[in-house]
Design a protein around this motif. Structure first.
Motif, PDB file in Angstrom:
ATOM      1  N   PRO A 424      33.411  30.605 -25.279  1.00 46.01           N
ATOM      2  CA  PRO A 424      33.007  29.256 -25.682  1.00 46.01           C
ATOM      3  C   PRO A 424      31.911  29.340 -26.406  1.00 46.01           C
ATOM      4  CG  PRO A 424      33.593  29.366 -23.352  1.00 46.01           C
ATOM      5  CD  PRO A 424      33.534  30.663 -23.585  1.00 46.01           C
ATOM      6  N   PHE A 425      31.863  28.585 -27.550  1.00 37.90           N
ATOM      7  CA  PHE A 425      30.610  28.393 -28.375  1.00 37.90           C
ATOM      8  C   PHE A 425      30.476  26.793 -28.657  1.00 37.90           C
ATOM      9  CE2 PHE A 425      28.365  28.430 -32.412  1.00 37.90           C
ATOM     10  CZ  PHE A 425      27.647  29.517 -32.303  1.00 37.90           C
ATOM     11  N   LEU A 426      29.058  26.666 -28.305  1.00 39.60           N
ATOM     12  CA  LEU A 426      28.699  25.281 -28.444  1.00 39.60           C
ATOM     13  C   LEU A 426      27.456  25.271 -29.632  1.00 39.60           C
ATOM     14  CD1 LEU A 426      29.290  25.666 -25.285  1.00 39.60           C
ATOM     15  CD2 LEU A 426      28.137  23.718 -25.090  1.00 39.60           C
ATOM     16  N   VAL A 427      27.488  23.813 -30.309  1.00 38.24           N
ATOM     17  CA  VAL A 427      26.370  23.850 -30.969  1.00 38.24           C
ATOM     18  C   VAL A 427      25.553  22.420 -30.899  1.00 38.24           C
ATOM     19  CG1 VAL A 427      25.767  23.190 -33.455  1.00 38.24           C
ATOM     20  CG2 VAL A 427      27.634  24.863 -32.976  1.00 38.24           C
ATOM     21  N   ILE A 428      24.285  22.755 -30.934  1.00 36.38           N
ATOM     22  CA  ILE A 428      23.626  21.455 -30.628  1.00 36.38           C
ATOM     23  C   ILE A 428      22.525  21.117 -31.717  1.00 36.38           C
ATOM     24  CG2 ILE A 428      21.466  20.610 -29.060  1.00 36.38           C
ATOM     25  CD1 ILE A 428      23.428  23.342 -27.840  1.00 36.38           C
ATOM     26  N   LEU A 429      22.632  19.972 -32.194  1.00 36.93           N
ATOM     27  CA  LEU A 429      22.102  19.399 -33.425  1.00 36.93           C
ATOM     28  C   LEU A 429      21.366  18.319 -33.188  1.00 36.93           C
ATOM     29  CD1 LEU A 429      21.241  19.590 -36.443  1.00 36.93           C
ATOM     30  CD2 LEU A 429      23.434  18.674 -36.943  1.00 36.93           C
ATOM     31  N   HIS A 430      20.008  18.237 -32.703  1.00 36.65           N
ATOM     32  CA  HIS A 430      19.240  16.963 -32.353  1.00 36.65           C
ATOM     33  C   HIS A 430      19.169  16.041 -33.737  1.00 36.65           C
ATOM     34  CE1 HIS A 430      16.150  14.347 -30.990  1.00 36.65           C
ATOM     35  NE2 HIS A 430      16.738  14.606 -29.792  1.00 36.65           N
ATOM     36  N   PRO A 431      19.175  14.913 -33.660  1.00 39.12           N
ATOM     37  CA  PRO A 431      18.908  14.164 -34.927  1.00 39.12           C
ATOM     38  C   PRO A 431      17.561  14.327 -35.397  1.00 39.12           C
ATOM     39  CG  PRO A 431      20.249  12.863 -33.314  1.00 39.12           C
ATOM     40  CD  PRO A 431      19.744  14.088 -32.596  1.00 39.12           C
ATOM     41  N   ALA A 432      16.692  14.441 -34.306  1.00 37.78           N
ATOM     42  CA  ALA A 432      15.059  14.231 -34.751  1.00 37.78           C
ATOM     43  C   ALA A 432      14.758  13.104 -35.803  1.00 37.78           C
ATOM     44  CB  ALA A 432      14.620  15.830 -35.649  1.00 37.78           C
ATOM     45  N   HIS A 433      14.018  13.236 -36.835  1.00 37.29           N
ATOM     46  CA  HIS A 433      13.686  12.179 -37.475  1.00 37.29           C
ATOM     47  C   HIS A 433      14.767  11.928 -38.864  1.00 37.29           C
ATOM     48  CE1 HIS A 433      12.717  15.793 -39.971  1.00 37.29           C
ATOM     49  NE2 HIS A 433      12.222  15.075 -41.061  1.00 37.29           N
ATOM     50  N   GLU A 434      15.636  12.709 -38.757  1.00 37.84           N
ATOM     51  CA  GLU A 434      16.809  12.503 -39.662  1.00 37.84           C
ATOM     52  C   GLU A 434      18.286  11.985 -38.959  1.00 37.84           C
ATOM     53  OE1 GLU A 434      16.504  13.150 -42.749  1.00 37.84           O
ATOM     54  OE2 GLU A 434      15.147  14.240 -43.207  1.00 37.84           O
ATOM     55  N   ALA A 435      18.145  11.047 -38.459  1.00 40.75           N
ATOM     56  CA  ALA A 435      19.077  10.440 -37.764  1.00 40.75           C
ATOM     57  C   ALA A 435      20.284   9.988 -38.531  1.00 40.75           C
ATOM     58  CB  ALA A 435      18.786   9.368 -36.834  1.00 40.75           C
ATOM     59  N   GLU A 436      19.900   9.459 -39.615  1.00 42.22           N
ATOM     60  CA  GLU A 436      20.830   8.712 -40.719  1.00 42.22           C
ATOM     61  C   GLU A 436      21.693   9.874 -41.273  1.00 42.22           C
ATOM     62  OE1 GLU A 436      21.030   5.507 -44.248  1.00 42.22           O
ATOM     63  OE2 GLU A 436      19.239   5.870 -43.183  1.00 42.22           O
TER      64      GLU A 436
END
Length: 489
Positions: A424-436
């Motif tokens: 299994p491979f997961l990716v995490i991309l937190h929006p930080a200050h770039e939510a839009e």
């Protein structure tokens, strides 16, 4: 694909649909189901009110003042009439030899009123005597995206649905269908069944477990009518495909709320939890957790162990991702000696680290060849059962905006690795200050079938649920199945 011979098959694969009692100016139910007509289905209206008929006909839908005038048997009807009228409509549906109907009409036993209880009892007795598939009442009915039957105007019409979803709440059924689609996952069939006076969750679950188009089953349920049947059906369904159960009314206050919502009596939570464990179901507590689990089940290989390789971009995040996965009960083991030897040949340890977790932004520096090399080394490590990688919007968004091809290459590399690896491979991309901006690029990850999460904690929790829920050994049936007493209808 149909399930020939099943009592719900006509209703779940309709060719003839009728909407009874829809009113302007919006004509919500008729407009919701215009895609059914556009895809070749026969859509009819039943409305007595002369003032409403011109608006119905302006939609290109033929209206009848009597159910008896409809020239063919109805496969599925949506009923939106005052509660006092509902028994008369049911009588006409039975006479039409209709297969089933969803009763949007509410105001029955969930109100606690004498009239509501009386009318619900009348509907129940009529439907049972005629072996009629009554969905609800007090529900949104069916959502069948492949044929264009919808309970919401925003729900997509799609041919690639793999998720069967059952919901005792109309709102949760709609929300799940919309949010799952926004995450690149479509529904195969969905039933909002409200008070469940005739058809209960077990009836729909039985159909979905036999349906080849449905790969994963999810549900929101507040209570069941027949505990023993639900236990046995759920246990069988979990043997065939993953089943995710989101239980409403887990607290004392929540259990009281279910009584006024759908008239359901909630089972003691300890009993419910024991049944879920025995059956091998995956349990969730809310919509977000349910969506997250679905992402893993549909877009990642099935977990087989708890050893995580964690790939972060910076030092602080390497600590945070480790805490998140460790708190979820997962291991972050040392790599094998061979892995450390290979990583040591090229890894930049000035401001970075190739321990587990990795602090790797300074090593990769945008090079997909280097990322590929790291992924291949970790994938071959015998101590690694699965991998989770952070992408940092805080650092990468500027580059991705300036050179969109760099984002495309990153997604392509991740997708290639995900497909070739057995882990299994997961990716995490937190929006930080770039939510839009992050929201605008998420569809690219979804299109590549990459399970994308917005936080370490959500990714870790989903992985732990899938690993712990679907893989449990089945135990013998015991007091759990018996303790869910049959509820009065």
């Amino acid at each position: 694909m149909a399930v020939p011979g099943h009592k719900l098959d006509r209703m779940f694969n309709p060719e003839v649909v009728a909407v009874v009692g829809d009113k302007g100016p919006g004509y919500m139910w008729l407009r919701n189901n215009l895609p059914f007509k556009e895809k070749g289905g026969r859509l009819y209206s039943v409305q007595l009110d002369e003032k409403e008929i011109p608006g119905i006909e302006a939609l290109g839908i033929q209206n009848f003042k009597s159910m008896a005038d409809i020239p063919e048997p109805i496969d599925y009807a949506l009923v939106a009439v005052p509660r006092q009228v509902s028994p008369y409509v049911l009588k006409d549906l039975i006479a039409n030899k209709a297969n089933g109907a969803g009763f949007f009409t509410s105001g029955f036993a969930e109100t606690g009123e004498e009239l509501g209880v009386k009318l619900q009892t009348q509907l129940t007795e009529m439907a049972r005597e005629a072996s009629f598939n009554l969905v609800g009442p007090n529900c949104m009915g069916l959502y069948l995206p492949k044929v264009g039957v919808r309970f919401n105007a925003d729900a997509p019409v799609a041919d690639d649905g793999k998720i069967g979803f059952l919901s005792q709440s109309g709102t949760h059924g709609i929300m799940f269908s919309l949010v799952s689609a926004a995450n690149g996952m479509h529904v195969s069939r969905c039933a909002s069944f409200g008070n469940a006076v005739v058809l209960d969750v077990s009836d729909y679950l039985e159909y979905l477990m036999l349906d080849d188009e449905t790969e994963v089953i999810g549900m929101y349920v507040e209570g069941v009518k027949n505990g023993r049947r639900f236990f046995e059906t759920l246990r069988e369904a979990c043997k065939r495909k993953p089943v995710i159960v989101w239980k409403g009314g887990q607290t004392e206050a929540g259990a009281r709320a279910t009584m006024s919502h759908t008239g359901s009596l909630a089972a003691p939570q300890a009993v419910w939890d024991g049944m879920m464990r025995q059956c091998g179901a995956i349990t969730t507590n809310n919509l977000d957790e349910t969506i997250d689990v679905m992402k893993l089940l549909l877009n990642a290989k099935r977990p087989t162990g708890t050893g995580m390789a964690l790939l972060a971009q910076t030092g602080g995040q390497s600590v945070s991702i480790t805490d998140a996965f460790s708190k979820a009960g997962l291991r972050v083991p040392r790599f094998s000696d061979g892995t450390y030897t290979e990583l040591g040949e090229f890894f930049n340890i000035v401001g970075g680290s190739f321990q587990n977790p990795l602090d790797m932004a300074g090593t990769i520096q945008g090079s997909m060849d280097t990322l590929d090399r790291i992924l291949r080394i970790l994938d071959a490590d015998p101590n690694v059962d699965a991998m989770a990688m952070e992408l940092s919007a805080m650092f990468a968004a500027r580059q991705w905006k300036g050179k969109p091809e760099t984002l495309d290459k990153t997604i392509e590399e991740i997708a290639l690795h995900k497909e070739r690896s057995k882990k299994p491979f997961l990716v995490i991309l937190h929006p930080a200050h770039e939510a839009e901006y992050v929201a605008s690029i998420q569809p690219k990850f979804h299109a590549a079938n990459i399970p994308l999460f917005q936080s370490f904690e959500r990714a870790a929790a989903a992985f732990a649920r899938v690993l712990g829920g679907g893989g449990r050994a089945r135990t013998r049936t015991g007091v759990v199945g018996l303790a869910l007493e049959t509820q009065p209808r």
